[in-house]
Design an enzyme around this catalytic site. Structure first.
Site, PDB file in Angstrom:
ATOM      1  N   ASN A 187      33.383  46.342  35.183  1.00 10.39           N
ATOM      2  CA  ASN A 187      34.390  46.255  36.248  1.00 10.39           C
ATOM      3  C   ASN A 187      34.319  47.573  37.017  1.00 10.39           C
ATOM      4  O   ASN A 187      34.851  48.589  36.576  1.00 10.39           O
ATOM      5  CB  ASN A 187      35.770  46.046  35.596  1.00 10.39           C
ATOM      6  CG  ASN A 187      36.883  45.973  36.620  1.00 10.39           C
ATOM      7  OD1 ASN A 187      36.662  46.152  37.823  1.00 10.39           O
ATOM      8  ND2 ASN A 187      38.092  45.709  36.146  1.00 10.39           N
ATOM      9  N   ARG A 192      32.653  41.879  37.210  1.00  9.21           N
ATOM     10  CA  ARG A 192      33.805  41.487  38.036  1.00  9.21           C
ATOM     11  C   ARG A 192      33.438  41.805  39.482  1.00  9.21           C
ATOM     12  O   ARG A 192      33.156  42.958  39.816  1.00  9.21           O
ATOM     13  CB  ARG A 192      35.043  42.275  37.623  1.00  9.21           C
ATOM     14  CG  ARG A 192      36.184  41.991  38.544  1.00  9.21           C
ATOM     15  CD  ARG A 192      37.403  42.829  38.239  1.00  9.21           C
ATOM     16  NE  ARG A 192      38.414  42.548  39.232  1.00  9.21           N
ATOM     17  CZ  ARG A 192      39.158  43.462  39.822  1.00  9.21           C
ATOM     18  NH1 ARG A 192      39.047  44.722  39.508  1.00  9.21           N
ATOM     19  NH2 ARG A 192      40.048  43.115  40.709  1.00  9.21           N
ATOM     20  N   HIS A 212      51.682  38.496  38.160  1.00  9.11           N
ATOM     21  CA  HIS A 212      50.864  39.617  37.667  1.00  9.11           C
ATOM     22  C   HIS A 212      51.434  40.905  38.247  1.00  9.11           C
ATOM     23  O   HIS A 212      51.385  41.136  39.459  1.00  9.11           O
ATOM     24  CB  HIS A 212      49.403  39.399  38.112  1.00  9.11           C
ATOM     25  CG  HIS A 212      48.472  40.504  37.735  1.00  9.11           C
ATOM     26  ND1 HIS A 212      47.513  40.376  36.751  1.00  9.11           N
ATOM     27  CD2 HIS A 212      48.343  41.768  38.202  1.00  9.11           C
ATOM     28  CE1 HIS A 212      46.842  41.507  36.633  1.00  9.11           C
ATOM     29  NE2 HIS A 212      47.326  42.367  37.503  1.00  9.11           N
ATOM     30  N   ARG A 253      50.934  49.940  47.314  1.00 11.45           N
ATOM     31  CA  ARG A 253      50.813  49.058  48.485  1.00 11.45           C
ATOM     32  C   ARG A 253      52.178  48.493  48.853  1.00 11.45           C
ATOM     33  O   ARG A 253      53.000  48.206  47.985  1.00 11.45           O
ATOM     34  CB  ARG A 253      49.855  47.901  48.212  1.00 11.45           C
ATOM     35  CG  ARG A 253      48.418  48.333  47.987  1.00 11.45           C
ATOM     36  CD  ARG A 253      47.499  47.112  48.001  1.00 11.45           C
ATOM     37  NE  ARG A 253      46.193  47.453  47.492  1.00 11.45           N
ATOM     38  CZ  ARG A 253      45.667  46.948  46.369  1.00 11.45           C
ATOM     39  NH1 ARG A 253      46.347  46.081  45.648  1.00 11.45           N
ATOM     40  NH2 ARG A 253      44.482  47.323  45.980  1.00 11.45           N
TER      41      ARG A 253
HETATM   42  P1  ADP Z   1      45.992  47.753  36.600  1.00  9.72           P
HETATM   43  O1  ADP Z   1      46.420  46.939  37.781  1.00  9.72           O
HETATM   44  O2  ADP Z   1      45.445  49.093  36.964  1.00  9.72           O
HETATM   45  O3  ADP Z   1      45.165  47.000  35.579  1.00  9.72           O
HETATM   46  P2  ADP Z   1      48.086  47.726  34.593  1.00  9.72           P
HETATM   47  O4  ADP Z   1      48.128  46.254  34.384  1.00  9.72           O
HETATM   48  O5  ADP Z   1      47.580  48.584  33.508  1.00  9.72           O
HETATM   49  O6  ADP Z   1      47.369  48.111  35.944  1.00  9.72           O
HETATM   50  O7  ADP Z   1      49.578  48.186  34.951  1.00  9.72           O
HETATM   51  C1  ADP Z   1      49.875  49.492  35.321  1.00  9.72           C
HETATM   52  C2  ADP Z   1      51.380  49.581  35.514  1.00  9.72           C
HETATM   53  O8  ADP Z   1      52.028  49.152  34.320  1.00  9.72           O
HETATM   54  C3  ADP Z   1      51.859  50.992  35.803  1.00  9.72           C
HETATM   55  O9  ADP Z   1      52.836  50.970  36.825  1.00  9.72           O
HETATM   56  C4  ADP Z   1      52.530  51.383  34.496  1.00  9.72           C
HETATM   57  O10 ADP Z   1      53.575  52.289  34.672  1.00  9.72           O
HETATM   58  C5  ADP Z   1      53.068  50.062  34.030  1.00  9.72           C
HETATM   59  N1  ADP Z   1      53.386  50.101  32.597  1.00  9.72           N
HETATM   60  C6  ADP Z   1      52.555  50.234  31.549  1.00  9.72           C
HETATM   61  N2  ADP Z   1      53.249  50.307  30.388  1.00  9.72           N
HETATM   62  C7  ADP Z   1      54.552  50.206  30.735  1.00  9.72           C
HETATM   63  C8  ADP Z   1      55.780  50.222  30.000  1.00  9.72           C
HETATM   64  N3  ADP Z   1      55.798  50.336  28.676  1.00  9.72           N
HETATM   65  N4  ADP Z   1      56.940  50.088  30.683  1.00  9.72           N
HETATM   66  C9  ADP Z   1      56.933  49.963  32.028  1.00  9.72           C
HETATM   67  N5  ADP Z   1      55.818  49.962  32.777  1.00  9.72           N
HETATM   68  C10 ADP Z   1      54.649  50.077  32.139  1.00  9.72           C
END
Ligand code: ADP
Length: 400
Positions: free
Chosen positions: A7, A96, A211, A244
């Site tokens: 990815n 990806r 998502h 965004r």
């Molecule tokens: P990506 O789109 O980069 O794959 P992720 O799915 O890892 O992103 O999500 C990142 C977001 O998830 C960030 O805003 C992060 O703060 C939030 N996040 C991760 N763990 C927690 C948590 N325990 N509580 C609240 N938000 C969280």
């Protein structure tokens, strides 16, 4: 049978090695800041021959994606900590790829023609497709005997019907320029909606998949098919995200350019990189927004209210699109972990017959779970997404 998943972003590359069909992840890793000061490789061995979980960090300068991938290969074959002995053990590489345009509605074995189309689609995804293309070429020379497969972020949304994917702008902009809704996060929406259908034991279920990661999008799924989604021609529209804006009135763009002398690049930077949680609360990370809220920040409270309100609006809209649904699904970093945002999104939706169980909602877990009260007609599910595994499964399917 080993399958490597790649990815790639413009300055980063995530990878994961799976043993298929057991779906066991053997290694995963991340290359960050490629070509810049502070670049590094973080390689995690999840399970190997005799290995316990272990992390190896390589902080030598990573000059480009080719350098990075070659060093990942060296780590995979490491004399002590390697999980493979030679590169030919990797029988397929799943990439990806962000934009498949109207050409690709499923995962595809990469041929010269596929590569030409991915390159041609760089017009629609100038930040992503060129780097995906480059990494495919690097992977072809790094793993010459492996089957190369492309899994497109847009593919799942190719079933969206025309009234939903067209913009009401002059027709040639669609027929000649291909300006239409494409949607993104397709692999994740597909993966969690399939899991939801299995959980509900209902193959004709109607699902609203939400998502919430750094990027955020919401998709209406009917009988396993995407019928509408909140991201559009690009990833800017729809929900409020880490950096965004999500939906804004396009008039704001003319105002920025005409009245405030913004360049096109500056507008793009503003809406893609400086807006969303970051623009209003000063941080793009939801965990930090929560800390600011604890410290009494009013802007943190405001952005959280805006974030939940926008999602609620889309849930209502997709309930109308689907003529009712069986479940809403929360996934990705925020959706899986932030119980407070789930509570706020699910509040005051009784007219939809949606009733959150507040206690169940608060129990942390990394497993699929149902967090509605037992009488709730509309179910509320939390389903951990796994885009890498989905890409591995689709790649494996094409190997057979
Ligand atoms: P990506 O789109 O980069 O794959 P992720 O799915 O890892 O992103 O999500 C990142 C977001 O998830 C960030 O805003 C992060 O703060 C939030 N996040 C991760 N763990 C927690 C948590 N325990 N509580 C609240 N938000 C969280």
């Amino acid at each position: 049978m080993y399958i490597l998943i790649i990815n790639a972003g413009s300055s980063s590359l995530k990878y994961q090695l799976f043993n298929m069909p057991s779906e066991k992840p053997l290694c995963s890793g991340l290359i960050e800041k490629i070509g810049a000061e502070g670049s590094f490789i973080k390689h995690k061995i999840l399970a190997g021959n005799d290995h316990e979980e272990k992390v190896i960090e390589d902080r030598d300068f990573v000059s480009d994606h080719a350098d990075g991938l070659n060093r990942v290969l060296a780590l995979l074959m490491h004399s002590n900590d390697g999980v493979i002995k030679n590169r030919d053990e990797i029988i397929a590489v799943g990439h990806r790829v962000v934009h498949g345009g109207e050409y690709f509605s499923t995962a595809t074995i990469i041929t010269e023609d596929t590569k030409d189309k991915i390159q041609e689609l760089s017009r629609l995804a100038p930040l992503h497709n060129p780097v995906n293309y480059r990494c495919i070429e690097i992977s072809e020379s790094t793993f010459p005997s492996a089957l190369q497969v492309a899994v497109f972020d847009t593919a799942f949304h190719q079933t969206i019907p025309e009234p939903a994917y067209r913009y009401a702008i002059p027709e040639p902009l669609y027929s000649e320029e291909k300006i239409r809704v494409y949607g993104f996060h397709g692999t994740s929406h597909y993966y969690v909606s399939q899991k939801a259908m299995q959980w509900l034991n209902k193959p004709d279920a109607k699902i609203i998949s939400i998502h919430l990661g750094n990027g955020c999008s919401i998709t209406a799924v009917n009988q396993g098919k995407s019928v509408d989604t909140s991201m559009g021609f690009g990833p800017l529209s729809g929900l409020i995200m880490g950096t965004r804006s999500g939906d804004i009135d396009p008039s704001i763009i003319f105002h920025l350019i005409d009245q405030m002398d913004y360049s096109v690049e500056e507008v793009s930077e503003l809406l893609n990189k400086k807006s969303g949680l970051l623009g209003v609360a000063g941080t793009n990370d939801m965990r930090d927004v929560r800390k600011l809220l604890q410290d009494g920040s009013k802007s943190a409270q405001l952005i959280l209210d805006m974030y939940a309100y926008r999602i609620k609006k889309y849930i209502g809209s997709y309930m109308a699109v689907l003529n009712g649904a069986d479940a809403i699904v929360f996934t990705a970093g925020v959706g899986e972990n932030d119980s407070a945002i789930r509570e706020s999104i699910c509040s005051n939706l009784e007219y939809l017959n949606l009733h959150l169980d507040k206690a169940k909602n608060k129990i942390p877990s990394d497993q699929i779970r149902e967090i509605n009260v037992s009488g709730s007609a509309l179910k509320i599910l939390v389903i951990p997404t796994n885009e890498e595994l989905e890409i591995a499964q689709q790649t494996y399917y094409l190997c057979n």
